[in-house]
Design an enzyme around this catalytic site. Sequence first.
Site, PDB file in Angstrom:
ATOM      1  N   CYS A  33       0.808  -1.227   0.000  1.00  0.00           N
ATOM      2  CA  CYS A  33       0.000   0.000   0.000  1.00  0.00           C
ATOM      3  C   CYS A  33       0.836   1.269   0.000  1.00  0.00           C
ATOM      4  CB  CYS A  33      -0.917   0.010   1.214  1.00  0.00           C
ATOM      5  SG  CYS A  33       0.016   0.011   2.742  1.00  0.00           S
ATOM      6  N   ASP A  35       2.366   2.524   2.565  1.00  0.00           N
ATOM      7  CA  ASP A  35       2.381   3.194   3.860  1.00  0.00           C
ATOM      8  C   ASP A  35       3.753   3.053   4.529  1.00  0.00           C
ATOM      9  OD1 ASP A  35      -0.179   3.912   3.429  1.00  0.00           O
ATOM     10  OD2 ASP A  35      -1.079   2.489   4.800  1.00  0.00           O
ATOM     11  N   CYS A  59      -2.467   3.255   7.689  1.00  0.00           N
ATOM     12  CA  CYS A  59      -3.894   3.111   7.936  1.00  0.00           C
ATOM     13  C   CYS A  59      -4.178   2.835   9.420  1.00  0.00           C
ATOM     14  CB  CYS A  59      -4.431   1.962   7.098  1.00  0.00           C
ATOM     15  SG  CYS A  59      -3.869   0.382   7.691  1.00  0.00           S
ATOM     16  N   CYS A 103      -0.927  -5.112   7.119  1.00  0.00           N
ATOM     17  CA  CYS A 103      -0.644  -3.846   7.807  1.00  0.00           C
ATOM     18  C   CYS A 103       0.175  -4.095   9.079  1.00  0.00           C
ATOM     19  CB  CYS A 103      -1.930  -3.133   8.167  1.00  0.00           C
ATOM     20  SG  CYS A 103      -3.098  -3.020   6.805  1.00  0.00           S
TER      21      CYS A 103
HETATM   22 FE1  FES Z   1      -1.243   0.339   4.376  1.00  0.00          FE
HETATM   23 FE2  FES Z   1      -2.671  -0.792   6.202  1.00  0.00          FE
HETATM   24  S1  FES Z   1      -3.319  -0.245   4.239  1.00  0.00           S
HETATM   25  S2  FES Z   1      -0.592  -0.335   6.285  1.00  0.00           S
END
Ligand code: FES
Length: 145
Positions: A33, A35, A59, A103
């Site tokens: 993702c 992140d 997230c 995540c």
């Molecule tokens: Fe990226 Fe959860 S969607 S860490």
Amino acid sequence: MYSEKVMDHFQNPRNVGELENASGMGTVGNAKCGDIMRMYLDIDENQVIRDVRFKTFGCGAAVATSSMATEMVKGKTVQEAMQITNQAVAEALDGLPPVKMHCSLLAEEAIHAALWDYATKNHITIEGLTKPRTDISEEEEEEEY
Ligand code: FES
């Protein structure tokens, strides 16, 4: 969808922030993702994790798992911290939806990256610890637009 514990740690995350003069600091990114998570560890001369902080651009599940993971590593030795897996963190939160399990990897990987930084700086070997897979700074340098 989320357990009460997940919601609690998401809404009131523990140990958010930075540590000045951290013994180890690690930044990792989630390949799925994009992140990002940064973890700071303060480790004493007996290899006990005295303090821990994290920051994330991630997230809610990443925030909750990191918050729980910081609580779980605090007071542990670096060897004990190595035993804390993302599954253990998810279980401590009464589970995560399967689609959100990736995540929770951010927290585990960020702890490992911070431990790797600590081990490298102190010229020690931590059993079972390997070089972090994702190094944000290296990745950024390699990327060309
Ligand atoms: Fe990226 Fe959860 S969607 S860490």
